[in-house]
Design a protein around this motif. Structure first.
Motif, PDB file in Angstrom:
ATOM      1  N   ALA A  49       0.836  -1.204   0.000  1.00  0.00           N
ATOM      2  CA  ALA A  49       0.000   0.000   0.000  1.00  0.00           C
ATOM      3  C   ALA A  49       0.872   1.255   0.000  1.00  0.00           C
ATOM      4  CB  ALA A  49      -0.929  -0.012   1.212  1.00  0.00           C
ATOM      5  N   LEU A  50       1.954   1.215   0.788  1.00  0.00           N
ATOM      6  CA  LEU A  50       2.853   2.377   0.813  1.00  0.00           C
ATOM      7  C   LEU A  50       3.532   2.565  -0.542  1.00  0.00           C
ATOM      8  CD1 LEU A  50       4.726   2.100   4.233  1.00  0.00           C
ATOM      9  CD2 LEU A  50       3.224   3.944   3.528  1.00  0.00           C
ATOM     10  N   LYS A  51       3.979   1.441  -1.109  1.00  0.00           N
ATOM     11  CA  LYS A  51       4.690   1.542  -2.386  1.00  0.00           C
ATOM     12  C   LYS A  51       3.761   2.002  -3.498  1.00  0.00           C
ATOM     13  CE  LYS A  51       8.074  -2.037  -1.374  1.00  0.00           C
ATOM     14  NZ  LYS A  51       8.258  -3.473  -1.558  1.00  0.00           N
ATOM     15  N   MET A  52       2.495   1.598  -3.394  1.00  0.00           N
ATOM     16  CA  MET A  52       1.496   1.976  -4.396  1.00  0.00           C
ATOM     17  C   MET A  52       1.401   3.509  -4.514  1.00  0.00           C
ATOM     18  SD  MET A  52      -2.495   1.036  -3.868  1.00  0.00           S
ATOM     19  CE  MET A  52      -2.850   2.184  -2.523  1.00  0.00           C
ATOM     20  N   LEU A  53       1.648   4.179  -3.380  1.00  0.00           N
ATOM     21  CA  LEU A  53       1.520   5.636  -3.371  1.00  0.00           C
ATOM     22  C   LEU A  53       2.694   6.326  -4.057  1.00  0.00           C
ATOM     23  CD1 LEU A  53       0.688   6.098   0.422  1.00  0.00           C
ATOM     24  CD2 LEU A  53      -0.929   6.199  -1.469  1.00  0.00           C
ATOM     25  N   ILE A  54       3.854   5.634  -4.054  1.00  0.00           N
ATOM     26  CA  ILE A  54       5.094   6.350  -4.367  1.00  0.00           C
ATOM     27  C   ILE A  54       5.067   7.093  -5.707  1.00  0.00           C
ATOM     28  CG2 ILE A  54       7.579   6.107  -4.733  1.00  0.00           C
ATOM     29  CD1 ILE A  54       7.600   3.932  -2.665  1.00  0.00           C
ATOM     30  N   VAL A  55       4.834   6.368  -6.810  1.00  0.00           N
ATOM     31  CA  VAL A  55       4.972   7.023  -8.118  1.00  0.00           C
ATOM     32  C   VAL A  55       4.010   8.207  -8.284  1.00  0.00           C
ATOM     33  CG1 VAL A  55       4.821   6.718 -10.621  1.00  0.00           C
ATOM     34  CG2 VAL A  55       6.011   5.032  -9.214  1.00  0.00           C
ATOM     35  N   PRO A  56       2.666   8.003  -8.097  1.00  0.00           N
ATOM     36  CA  PRO A  56       1.793   9.179  -8.293  1.00  0.00           C
ATOM     37  C   PRO A  56       2.007  10.292  -7.262  1.00  0.00           C
ATOM     38  CG  PRO A  56       0.535   7.263  -7.551  1.00  0.00           C
ATOM     39  CD  PRO A  56       1.920   6.783  -7.823  1.00  0.00           C
ATOM     40  N   LYS A 198      -5.026  12.384   0.297  1.00  0.00           N
ATOM     41  CA  LYS A 198      -6.158  11.706   0.950  1.00  0.00           C
ATOM     42  C   LYS A 198      -5.891  10.194   1.019  1.00  0.00           C
ATOM     43  CE  LYS A 198      -9.170  14.894   1.823  1.00  0.00           C
ATOM     44  NZ  LYS A 198      -9.016  15.356   3.173  1.00  0.00           N
ATOM     45  N   ILE A 199      -5.358   9.653  -0.090  1.00  0.00           N
ATOM     46  CA  ILE A 199      -5.090   8.201  -0.078  1.00  0.00           C
ATOM     47  C   ILE A 199      -3.984   7.881   0.939  1.00  0.00           C
ATOM     48  CG2 ILE A 199      -4.531   6.164  -1.469  1.00  0.00           C
ATOM     49  CD1 ILE A 199      -5.566   7.578  -3.902  1.00  0.00           C
ATOM     50  N   THR A 200      -3.001   8.776   1.048  1.00  0.00           N
ATOM     51  CA  THR A 200      -1.936   8.567   2.041  1.00  0.00           C
ATOM     52  C   THR A 200      -2.546   8.519   3.448  1.00  0.00           C
ATOM     53  OG1 THR A 200      -0.474   9.854   0.645  1.00  0.00           O
ATOM     54  CG2 THR A 200       0.288   9.436   2.875  1.00  0.00           C
ATOM     55  N   GLU A 201      -3.470   9.441   3.709  1.00  0.00           N
ATOM     56  CA  GLU A 201      -4.127   9.453   5.019  1.00  0.00           C
ATOM     57  C   GLU A 201      -4.823   8.124   5.282  1.00  0.00           C
ATOM     58  OE1 GLU A 201      -6.892  12.699   5.785  1.00  0.00           O
ATOM     59  OE2 GLU A 201      -5.325  14.069   5.095  1.00  0.00           O
ATOM     60  N   MET A 273       9.270   6.282  12.928  1.00  0.00           N
ATOM     61  CA  MET A 273       8.822   4.934  13.285  1.00  0.00           C
ATOM     62  C   MET A 273       8.505   4.107  12.044  1.00  0.00           C
ATOM     63  SD  MET A 273       6.782   5.146  16.795  1.00  0.00           S
ATOM     64  CE  MET A 273       5.783   6.473  16.270  1.00  0.00           C
ATOM     65  N   MET A 274       8.018   4.788  11.030  1.00  0.00           N
ATOM     66  CA  MET A 274       7.737   4.069   9.786  1.00  0.00           C
ATOM     67  C   MET A 274       9.046   3.597   9.154  1.00  0.00           C
ATOM     68  SD  MET A 274       5.092   3.137   8.391  1.00  0.00           S
ATOM     69  CE  MET A 274       3.917   4.175   9.170  1.00  0.00           C
ATOM     70  N   LEU A 285       8.721   7.374   2.254  1.00  0.00           N
ATOM     71  CA  LEU A 285       8.642   8.724   1.681  1.00  0.00           C
ATOM     72  C   LEU A 285       7.271   9.400   1.797  1.00  0.00           C
ATOM     73  CD1 LEU A 285      10.168  10.958   0.281  1.00  0.00           C
ATOM     74  CD2 LEU A 285       9.906   9.767  -1.880  1.00  0.00           C
ATOM     75  N   PRO A 286       6.160   8.700   1.512  1.00  0.00           N
ATOM     76  CA  PRO A 286       4.869   9.380   1.666  1.00  0.00           C
ATOM     77  C   PRO A 286       4.661   9.908   3.090  1.00  0.00           C
ATOM     78  CG  PRO A 286       4.595   7.314   0.487  1.00  0.00           C
ATOM     79  CD  PRO A 286       6.013   7.342   0.961  1.00  0.00           C
ATOM     80  N   VAL A 287       5.089   9.120   4.087  1.00  0.00           N
ATOM     81  CA  VAL A 287       4.907   9.538   5.479  1.00  0.00           C
ATOM     82  C   VAL A 287       5.880  10.670   5.818  1.00  0.00           C
ATOM     83  CG1 VAL A 287       4.719   8.715   7.846  1.00  0.00           C
ATOM     84  CG2 VAL A 287       4.380   7.120   5.959  1.00  0.00           C
ATOM     85  N   THR A 288       7.108  10.601   5.249  1.00  0.00           N
ATOM     86  CA  THR A 288       8.080  11.665   5.501  1.00  0.00           C
ATOM     87  C   THR A 288       7.528  12.993   4.978  1.00  0.00           C
ATOM     88  OG1 THR A 288       9.729   9.984   4.958  1.00  0.00           O
ATOM     89  CG2 THR A 288      10.545  12.202   5.325  1.00  0.00           C
ATOM     90  N   LEU A 289       7.005  12.960   3.768  1.00  0.00           N
ATOM     91  CA  LEU A 289       6.438  14.181   3.181  1.00  0.00           C
ATOM     92  C   LEU A 289       5.321  14.728   4.069  1.00  0.00           C
ATOM     93  CD1 LEU A 289       6.211  13.331  -0.618  1.00  0.00           C
ATOM     94  CD2 LEU A 289       7.140  15.436   0.320  1.00  0.00           C
TER      95      LEU A 289
END
Ligand code: ASP
Length: 430
Positions: A49-56, A198-201, A273-274, A285-289
């Motif tokens: 799920a985390l990796k799915m977010l990365i590219v977009p 929103k998807i990251t949330e 923690m992530m 990266l999504p969480v870092t951002l």
């Protein structure tokens, strides 16, 4: 009853995971299904799920961020500051590791090189094979990856560097074309960015379960006994990483960025923690951002420039680890390293850390490259495998922390005062 904040939920999940992983080991099962396989399944799902977010997310974030810089000279200025910060902190990290590994000499136990005490049981042929034909000059392939022949293939292969460079150039020109085209594109990417946030949330809501599974899996498979013979080495790495993240980086934060380090730790808690539980700067990266923007108050303009680049090329913890590991292996084989050779190790650690991918265990190949460049036995990598995962968790945390400090320091140098006034815990989604 007020709901427990997300980062506390994650911390509790992590503690429970250590207990559960230790208690279940790899064999305990329920109804024929091992707990271990459940950890693997749930942890894998969360990582996906985390990796799915990365590219977009990264593409949208870079494009909106760089577009926000506008048409002035901000682009070149940000780039120069970012590179100077990355180079300086990686070098400081390596020197810290170099100091401690020479001071503690973890490769020699009671006057005897540790290699002969431990034996080399692990099968390292895969890693050594992987590193064959590579050299420190591989650093140049970083430039090759910056210009991928096919941008979609780069995305499919998870080659972030190509995507980052393309997005930077795309955004640079996006604000330099006629207004009516430029505004359509700007709106599109801004909408994309809002959706991805929103998807990251949504994904973050599952973080406690994901973290539980990932940490329980490591504890169940590694246990604590594997760590004992390598306690000196693990301790040296840990001490050096600790010094870098509680002294060097906070000093930079306080002196150069004029930001209170404690506040910054607090702001970065979820991302740290992530990083610890995933051992992957890219997946974090999504969480870092999210943490850097919402909790530390850095603008999207700066964070979207500094963080994706950082997750790909700035690895303080990794650079430090490479240096300590190579010198430890030399010590364990009873090989004396001249000053010249130590200098070669420092330089190659600095260069190879740029090329290491932000995924678990990625440094192992770089270590073999350095061992070969320094004429040391590549099989020595087998000595450290047992503790690599746990140290990977620690070094990835430092990698991510350094990126986040860079974002804050650069934001302050750009005159951003929001960094000083943001209360991390008032952030919307935490
Ligand atoms: N796991 C590290 C990271 O993702 C890379 C490494 O040192 O192996 O940052």
């Amino acid at each position: 009853m007020t709901k427990l904040k997300l980062h506390w939920q994650i911390l509790i999940a992590m503690i429970l995971a250590v207990i559960a992983g230790y208690a279940s080991g790899m064999d305990a099962s329920i109804g024929g299904v091992t707990f271990y396989s459940m950890y693997v399944f749930v942890g894998g799902l969360f990582l996906n799920a985390l990796k799915m977010l990365i590219v977009p997310l990264i593409t949208a974030s870079i494009i909106t961020g760089v577009a926000g810089i506008g048409t002035g000279d901000g682009f070149g200025r940000l780039g120069t500051k970012t590179v100077i910060y990355y180079f300086t902190t990686s070098l400081l990290a390596i020197l810290t590791g170099l100091f401690f590994v020479n001071l503690i000499v973890p490769g020699v136990i009671n006057g005897v090189p540790a290699g002969s005490l431990m034996g080399l049981e692990a099968d390292v042929s895969g890693i050594v094979e992987n590193a064959q034909g590579r050299s420190a000059g591989d650093f140049l392939t970083v430039f090759e990856r910056m210009v991928p022949a096919n941008i979609f293939r780069a995305a499919v292969d998870g080659q972030m560097l190509g995507i980052i460079v393309f997005s930077l150039i795309f955004a640079y020109y996006m604000v330099r074309i006629p207004d009516r085209y430029s505004s359509v594109m700007t709106d599109f990417w801004q909408a994309m960015m809002s959706i991805m946030l929103k998807i990251t949330e949504l994904v973050m809501k599952f973080a406690p379960i994901g973290v539980f599974a990932l940490v329980a899996k490591v504890v169940a498979s590694t246990g604590f006994t594997a760590i004992m013979p390598l306690a000196n080495f693990a301790g040296t790495v840990f001490l050096s990483l600790l010094l870098h993240s509680v002294i060097t980086l906070p000093l930079l934060l306080a002196i150069v960025g004029r930001v209170h380090p404690l506040r910054h730790y607090q702001a970065m808690f979820p991302a740290l923690m992530m990083a610890f539980s995933t051992s992957s700067s890219a997946a974090t990266l999504p969480v870092t951002l999210d943490s850097v923007e919402k909790r530390a108050g850095v603008s999207n303009r700066v964070s979207s420039f500094v963080l994706p680049l950082g997750a790909t090329i700035n690895m303080d913890g990794t650079a430090l680890y490479e240096c300590v590991a190579v010198i430890f292996i030399a010590q364990a084989y009873g090989i004396d390293l001249s000053m010249g050779l130590q200098f070669l190790i420092v330089t190659t650690a600095l260069l190879t850390s740029v090329g290491v991918a932000g995924v678990p265990a990625a440094s192992l190949v770089a270590i073999v490259v350095i061992l070969s460049a320094a004429g040391l036995p590549a099989e020595g990598i087998g000595l450290i495998l047992a503790v690599d995962r746990i140290l990977d968790m620690c070094r990835t945390t430092v990698n991510v922390f350094s990126d986040s400090c860079g974002a804050v320091i650069i934001a302050r140098s750009e005159g951003e005062d929001a960094v000083l006034n943001r209360d991390p815990d008032s952030a919307m989604n935490q």
